[in-house]
Scaffold this motif. Structure first.
Motif, PDB file in Angstrom:
ATOM      1  N   ALA A 179       0.828  -1.205   0.000  1.00  0.00           N
ATOM      2  CA  ALA A 179       0.000   0.000   0.000  1.00  0.00           C
ATOM      3  C   ALA A 179       0.862   1.255   0.000  1.00  0.00           C
ATOM      4  N   LEU A 180       1.981   1.223   0.718  1.00  0.00           N
ATOM      5  CA  LEU A 180       2.876   2.381   0.737  1.00  0.00           C
ATOM      6  C   LEU A 180       3.538   2.580  -0.627  1.00  0.00           C
ATOM      7  N   LEU A 181       4.030   1.483  -1.211  1.00  0.00           N
ATOM      8  CA  LEU A 181       4.655   1.596  -2.529  1.00  0.00           C
ATOM      9  C   LEU A 181       3.621   1.911  -3.605  1.00  0.00           C
ATOM     10  N   GLY A 182       2.400   1.477  -3.389  1.00  0.00           N
ATOM     11  CA  GLY A 182       1.342   1.777  -4.353  1.00  0.00           C
ATOM     12  C   GLY A 182       1.093   3.258  -4.529  1.00  0.00           C
ATOM     13  N   LEU A 183       1.476   4.062  -3.538  1.00  0.00           N
ATOM     14  CA  LEU A 183       1.327   5.509  -3.658  1.00  0.00           C
ATOM     15  C   LEU A 183       2.115   6.068  -4.838  1.00  0.00           C
ATOM     16  N   LEU A 184       3.154   5.345  -5.265  1.00  0.00           N
ATOM     17  CA  LEU A 184       3.936   5.797  -6.422  1.00  0.00           C
ATOM     18  C   LEU A 184       3.092   5.847  -7.683  1.00  0.00           C
ATOM     19  N   TRP A 185       2.019   5.077  -7.720  1.00  0.00           N
ATOM     20  CA  TRP A 185       1.153   5.037  -8.905  1.00  0.00           C
ATOM     21  C   TRP A 185       0.173   6.209  -8.951  1.00  0.00           C
ATOM     22  N   ALA A 186      -0.028   6.907  -7.832  1.00  0.00           N
ATOM     23  CA  ALA A 186      -1.032   7.973  -7.792  1.00  0.00           C
ATOM     24  C   ALA A 186      -0.736   9.086  -8.805  1.00  0.00           C
ATOM     25  N   TRP A 189      14.894   1.504  -6.106  1.00  0.00           N
ATOM     26  CA  TRP A 189      15.830   1.804  -5.031  1.00  0.00           C
ATOM     27  C   TRP A 189      15.850   0.619  -4.066  1.00  0.00           C
ATOM     28  N   GLU A 190      17.042   0.198  -3.703  1.00  0.00           N
ATOM     29  CA  GLU A 190      17.201  -0.988  -2.863  1.00  0.00           C
ATOM     30  C   GLU A 190      16.353  -0.928  -1.595  1.00  0.00           C
ATOM     31  N   ALA A 191      16.320   0.216  -0.927  1.00  0.00           N
ATOM     32  CA  ALA A 191      15.581   0.339   0.330  1.00  0.00           C
ATOM     33  C   ALA A 191      14.080   0.171   0.141  1.00  0.00           C
ATOM     34  N   LEU A 192      13.592   0.326  -1.090  1.00  0.00           N
ATOM     35  CA  LEU A 192      12.165   0.153  -1.371  1.00  0.00           C
ATOM     36  C   LEU A 192      11.858  -1.225  -1.945  1.00  0.00           C
ATOM     37  N   GLY A 193      12.840  -2.106  -1.930  1.00  0.00           N
ATOM     38  CA  GLY A 193      12.601  -3.475  -2.379  1.00  0.00           C
ATOM     39  C   GLY A 193      13.330  -3.880  -3.639  1.00  0.00           C
ATOM     40  N   GLY A 194      13.893  -2.902  -4.355  1.00  0.00           N
ATOM     41  CA  GLY A 194      14.659  -3.234  -5.543  1.00  0.00           C
ATOM     42  C   GLY A 194      13.797  -3.456  -6.771  1.00  0.00           C
ATOM     43  N   PRO A 195      14.434  -3.620  -7.934  1.00  0.00           N
ATOM     44  CA  PRO A 195      13.704  -3.697  -9.210  1.00  0.00           C
ATOM     45  C   PRO A 195      13.139  -5.084  -9.504  1.00  0.00           C
ATOM     46  N   PRO A 231      15.482  -1.966   7.622  1.00  0.00           N
ATOM     47  CA  PRO A 231      15.631  -0.522   7.473  1.00  0.00           C
ATOM     48  C   PRO A 231      15.137   0.197   8.730  1.00  0.00           C
ATOM     49  N   ALA A 232      15.911   1.161   9.204  1.00  0.00           N
ATOM     50  CA  ALA A 232      15.527   1.899  10.413  1.00  0.00           C
ATOM     51  C   ALA A 232      15.128   0.915  11.510  1.00  0.00           C
ATOM     52  N   ARG A 233      16.047   0.031  11.865  1.00  0.00           N
ATOM     53  CA  ARG A 233      15.734  -1.050  12.810  1.00  0.00           C
ATOM     54  C   ARG A 233      15.165  -0.527  14.128  1.00  0.00           C
ATOM     55  N   SER A 234      15.639   0.630  14.570  1.00  0.00           N
ATOM     56  CA  SER A 234      15.138   1.157  15.834  1.00  0.00           C
ATOM     57  C   SER A 234      13.632   1.411  15.790  1.00  0.00           C
TER      58      SER A 234
END
Length: 526
Positions: free
Chosen positions: A97-104, A143-149, A343-346
């Motif tokens: 759902a967060l990555l889906g925002l890229l489609w908006a 981008w690697e932090a977003l899951g990669g291609p 990512p951002a383990r804390s």
């Protein structure tokens, strides 16, 4: 009223409801997953976006179009990554759902270009600009932090020879552009009668582009053959599985004696201890190399110390010869989010309680490495580890550094019964075609595969139910492809197109406001 009209009216009533429209967007967004392995309906990729484009176009407002595209993107990400659910559970839905925002923003773009009456010029603009917008989605989420291609739309064409030739010109990005352009043209054909000629011409132009790439794109020249063996032990479970898998890999490697191989490749995490600290393990590997008459490329997943003095868990490709460690080692640079680090383990460390997320972050390597294989006339190999084979820039960099053979060591044993092994293995065809260099994709548990310098399959694939070895006569090549020379020019071109479109829209908006501004009369002024 005929049956077709009745179906259309019922469909319109469903889409008028918020829940019905949301469900339709999720399903429409998920459809492209059918073009990837395991279904591998590669031809479906050229129409798979049409339902989502029609839905976005039918939105009453830009806001509704953006929401439809967001839900479509969410469906897309869930569908192409559904095999992660055993590891991430409900967290995969949140990430999608967060990555889906890229489609908006893409939904706004498609709505702007496809809604209402569309003339020839507008149709031509849509066929060019809508694919460029899609490519920006693929760029950002790569981008690697977003899951990669993973799941780039162009990667669905890994078995299509003309598409692989196109990849040698502009990488997987150019293939994605073509696929989305065809989907957009088909959408125009369906809904805009006044622009059907332009849409048909656009399809013809796309075919001519592919034909031109086929005829004129420079291709590497074949230079010889290297005999490469892949060792795939298969599933080994239960107590002591690491040691038993190592022993099985030894046994399988020893069976290659006398077969005249130049290199033996083991899969990812095939060695569970640091061979520097365990000379007994190094001695066993060196004995195998001596018996077979070839260096052995293993993969170490253990606590190690790198050249910079850092100590931690690395995933490393390590070359072993008859005399022991050759000194060639590559540490994995791009790690799998949540699988190999948090990512951002804390803030997100709680994810470890919801699935198989990494309990301890792996350390990253500092740069690419090429390794010389003595048994193949000085052939240099470029190692990659696991999902690094999804990144076009990494294989391109290795070839520019002199690699004549790309080797990806992988393990998808956690997803053995899903689509992941087949999807992962298919990426090797794209990387080979882009770089003009053969690629060996070796795994612990399948699917293992080898591709020639044009992306063509070489020899049999080792499926997920296979425990054994395979020796491949891997065709070598010299020369470079346009993608190796020019890099990601398709991405830069798409950025340029979008910049021009946004500038034109800005100018059009200013002019529209000037035309609608009320004129003050002399009486009003006084």
């Amino acid at each position: 009223m005929d049956a077709w009209t009745g179906w259309r009216e019922r469909g319109a009533r469903v889409l008028d409801r918020t829940t019905g429209r949301a469900a339709a967007a999720l399903v429409a967004g998920a459809l492209p997953a059918l073009a990837f392995p395991a279904p591998s309906l590669w031809w479906f990729a050229y129409v798979c976006l049409v339902p989502l484009l029609l839905l976005v176009r039918s939105a009453g407002t830009g806001r509704m179009a953006a929401r439809d595209a967001w839900l479509g993107g969410t469906g897309y990400m869930i569908a192409v990554h559904h095999w992660l659910m055993p590891s991430l559970h409900v967290f995969i839905v949140i990430l999608a759902a967060l990555l889906g925002l890229l489609w908006a923003p893409w939904g706004l773009l498609a709505h702007r270009l496809l809604r209402g009456p569309v003339n020839g010029w507008a149709a031509g603009a849509a066929v060019v600009v809508v694919p460029c917008g899609w490519l920006m989605i693929e760029l950002v989420r790569s981008w690697e932090a977003l899951g990669g291609p993973w799941g780039l739309l162009g990667a669905s064409q890994w078995q299509v020879e003309p598409a692989l030739r196109l990849a040698s010109v502009g990488g997987v990005w150019l293939v994605s552009l073509l696929v989305v352009a065809v989907n957009t043209a088909v959408t125009v054909l369906l809904v805009h009668s006044a622009a059907r000629v332009v849409a048909a011409v656009s399809l013809l132009v796309g075919a001519l582009v592919v034909g031109a790439a086929w005829v004129w794109a420079p291709q590497p020249e074949r230079t010889g053959t290297a005999r490469v063996a892949v060792v795939q032990p298969g599933i080994v479970e239960g107590p002591g599985s690491i040691q038993r898998r190592f022993a099985l890999s030894e046994e399988l490697t020893r069976s290659l004696t006398g077969q005249g191989v130049d290199l033996v490749v083991w899969g990812e995490s095939s060695v569970g201890v640091d061979p520097v600290r365990r000379p007994d393990v190094t001695a066993r590997l060196a004995a195998l190399s001596k018996a077979v008459g070839a260096d052995v490329l293993v993969n170490v997943d253990a606590r190690q110390t790198d050249a910079a003095g850092r100590t931690g868990i690395f995933k490393s490709a390590v070359l072993v010869g008859p005399q022991g460690l050759t000194g060639d080692r590559y540490d994995k640079m791009r790690l799998v989010p949540f699988g190999e680090y948090i990512p951002a383990r804390s803030a997100l460390g709680w994810a470890t309680s919801m699935g198989r997320a990494a309990g301890e972050d792996r350390l990253r390597g500092t740069g690419p490495v090429t390794m010389r294989v003595p048994g193949a006339d000085g052939l240099r190999i470029g190692p990659l580890v696991c999902f690094e084979s999804a990144f076009p820039d990494m294989s391109r960099r290795l070839v520019r550094d002199g690699a004549g053979l790309l080797v990806a060591q992988s393990s998808t044993s956690s997803f053995q019964h899903g689509w992941a092994p087949g999807q992962h293995a298919s990426l090797g065809a794209l990387r080979a075609a882009e770089s003009g260099r053969p690629m060996v994709h070796a795994t612990l548990t399948g699917v293992s595969a080898v591709y020639g310098p044009h992306g063509e399959a070489v020899g049999p694939r080792l499926a997920t139910d296979t425990s054994g070895t395979a020796v491949y006569g891997v065709p070598l090549a010299r020369g470079t492809t346009l993608y190796v020379r020019l890099g990601d020019w398709a991405l830069y071109g798409a950025l340029g197109v979008l910049a021009v479109f946004c500038a034109a829209e800005g100018v059009r908006g200013v002019r529209a406001r000037r035309r609608t501004r009320p004129v003050r009369t002399a009486t009003q002024a006084s």
